[in-house]
Structure formats: C-alpha cells, structure tokens
Design a protein around this motif. Structure first.
Motif, PDB file in Angstrom:
ATOM      1  N   PHE A  91       0.839  -1.194   0.000  1.00 31.80           N
ATOM      2  CA  PHE A  91       0.000   0.000   0.000  1.00 31.80           C
ATOM      3  C   PHE A  91       0.875   1.245   0.000  1.00 31.80           C
ATOM      4  O   PHE A  91       0.656   2.171  -0.766  1.00 31.80           O
ATOM      5  N   ASN A 119       2.725   1.874  -3.390  1.00 32.07           N
ATOM      6  CA  ASN A 119       1.904   2.361  -4.493  1.00 32.07           C
ATOM      7  C   ASN A 119       1.013   3.539  -4.108  1.00 32.07           C
ATOM      8  O   ASN A 119       0.257   4.024  -4.946  1.00 32.07           O
ATOM      9  N   TYR A 120       1.079   3.994  -2.880  1.00 29.93           N
ATOM     10  CA  TYR A 120       0.175   5.045  -2.414  1.00 29.93           C
ATOM     11  C   TYR A 120       0.333   6.322  -3.222  1.00 29.93           C
ATOM     12  O   TYR A 120      -0.641   6.917  -3.653  1.00 29.93           O
ATOM     13  N   ARG A 121       1.567   6.749  -3.457  1.00 31.82           N
ATOM     14  CA  ARG A 121       1.793   8.003  -4.169  1.00 31.82           C
ATOM     15  C   ARG A 121       1.218   7.936  -5.574  1.00 31.82           C
ATOM     16  O   ARG A 121       0.528   8.848  -6.018  1.00 31.82           O
ATOM     17  N   ASN A 122       1.480   6.844  -6.273  1.00 39.86           N
ATOM     18  CA  ASN A 122       0.953   6.705  -7.628  1.00 39.86           C
ATOM     19  C   ASN A 122      -0.575   6.655  -7.627  1.00 39.86           C
ATOM     20  O   ASN A 122      -1.219   7.236  -8.498  1.00 39.86           O
ATOM     21  N   ASN A 123      -1.145   5.962  -6.672  1.00 35.23           N
ATOM     22  CA  ASN A 123      -2.602   5.890  -6.595  1.00 35.23           C
ATOM     23  C   ASN A 123      -3.201   7.251  -6.295  1.00 35.23           C
ATOM     24  O   ASN A 123      -4.249   7.613  -6.824  1.00 35.23           O
ATOM     25  N   ARG A 124      -2.557   8.029  -5.408  1.00 40.56           N
ATOM     26  CA  ARG A 124      -3.070   9.362  -5.076  1.00 40.56           C
ATOM     27  C   ARG A 124      -2.945  10.302  -6.267  1.00 40.56           C
ATOM     28  O   ARG A 124      -3.812  11.137  -6.479  1.00 40.56           O
ATOM     29  N   LYS A 167      -3.330   9.690  -9.325  1.00 39.37           N
ATOM     30  CA  LYS A 167      -4.422   9.476 -10.263  1.00 39.37           C
ATOM     31  C   LYS A 167      -5.615  10.370  -9.923  1.00 39.37           C
ATOM     32  O   LYS A 167      -6.344  10.796 -10.803  1.00 39.37           O
ATOM     33  N   HIS A 168      -5.806  10.632  -8.636  1.00 39.56           N
ATOM     34  CA  HIS A 168      -6.950  11.434  -8.201  1.00 39.56           C
ATOM     35  C   HIS A 168      -6.617  12.913  -8.096  1.00 39.56           C
ATOM     36  O   HIS A 168      -7.520  13.745  -8.081  1.00 39.56           O
TER      37      HIS A 168
END
Length: 193
Positions: free
Chosen positions: A118, A121-126, A128-129
């Motif tokens: 988590f 990949n948190y930075r990449n997932n954030r 996206k938003h």
C-alpha cells in the motif's frame, strides 16, 4: 428546627456530584499523549502480533479499552495521528477473528506485506486522483502547429547514440579491478623498486 437539621444531615444521592472531584493536574495532557502513542503503535503489525502472543486480546478489559479508543476516528482527534494505518488496524481489532489470526506469524507477515505494498503504491494511486483532468470539448486548445523541418546535421545527431549511452558502453567495457590484488601488487612494486 429539628426538621431542618435532619434534612441538612441527610446523606446525599449517589448521583450528586461530590464536593471535591478529582482534578487532573495537567488537564488530561498526559493521558492524551499515552493514548495517542498506544493508538499509533497499532499501525505496526509486529506490535499487534506481540499483543496477541502475550494474550492481551484474551482480557475483556483490554478489549473494552480497544473499543473505547475508537474515539480517535473523530475529526478533532484524527488530526493528531501521524500513522493513519493505526485506525485501520484499530477497526480490525474489534473483530475476534482478526485478533486470533494475528497470533500466527504468517498473518503478521501477510499484514506487513500488504501494508508495504500500500505504501509503495500510495503516491501513484493518489496522483491518479490529484492530477487535473482534461478540459471539456467546448474549450479545447487550438490544434498544434506542425514541427519545422530539421537541418541535415540535426538528423545525423538524432540518429547517433546519446552521450549517456556512450558512457555506459565504455564503463561496461572496462575490466573490473579487484582492490585487494591491486593493493598487493603496489606493495610488491614498492619493495622491488
């Protein structure tokens, strides 16, 4: 007068406030800090595993304490937390199956691994938003102009490898030097010379 004296000497209700209530000397600051520290420790699956191994989760008073600590999910308290995963694990600890599972090393490793992925990949997932989305069709930008033709010299340099590729090729072509052998050779040459 006897009636007035009897009423004054009559014991008060147990629901009434005592004359001298306990006054916390630091207005609860110490308790706040201790609870904050404990709640944040719950972000560590290894610590939860330690609690399970030492049978803290079998104590009903401790389970009640975990229920009490759910007030940390309210906005006025959540702003003090540095490790938000602690709230996720605090919520999971309300379930007896999760508490029992965390006694096993495999469950601890699984939780730790999932937490790592988590975070990874948190930075990449954030992003996206957070990244702004394209504008609606009605206000589309003007079409791009075609690029100007390149001079012949620029075409040749574009086809040649970059300097970084050249450096990488030369470095990989160099022989590897074992520092232990080179130091020994230097000592031998110094003695001979």
């Amino acid at each position: 007068m006897d009636g007035v004296e009897k009423e004054a000497n009559r014991p008060t209700d147990s629901s009434s406030v005592p004359k001298h209530p306990y006054k916390d000397p630091d207005d609860g600051r110490q308790r706040f800090l201790l609870e904050l520290e404990f709640v944040q420790c719950l972000a560590n699956p290894t610590y939860i595993h330690y609690l399970a191994q030492n049978r803290y989760f079998e104590d009903e008073a401790f389970i009640g304490y975990l229920k009490y600590l759910q007030y940390w999910q309210r906005p006025e308290y959540i702003k003090f937390l540095m490790y938000p995963h602690c709230l996720f694990f605090l919520e999971l600890l309300q379930n007896a199956n999760f508490r029992n599972a965390m006694a096993h090393p495999g469950s601890k490793e699984l939780a730790h691994r999932q937490q790592y992925f988590f975070w990874k990949n948190y930075r990449n997932n954030r992003l996206k938003h957070i990244v702004p989305r394209s504008l609606p069709e009605s206000s589309a930008p003007p079409p791009p102009t075609p690029p100007a033709p390149m001079p012949p010299m620029a075409v040749a340099s574009a086809l040649a490898p970059s300097q970084m590729q050249f450096v990488g090729q030369t470095i990989s072509a160099l022989p590897k030097v074992d520092m232990r052998n080179s130091m020994g050779d230097r000592r031998k040459r110094k003695k001979e010379g």
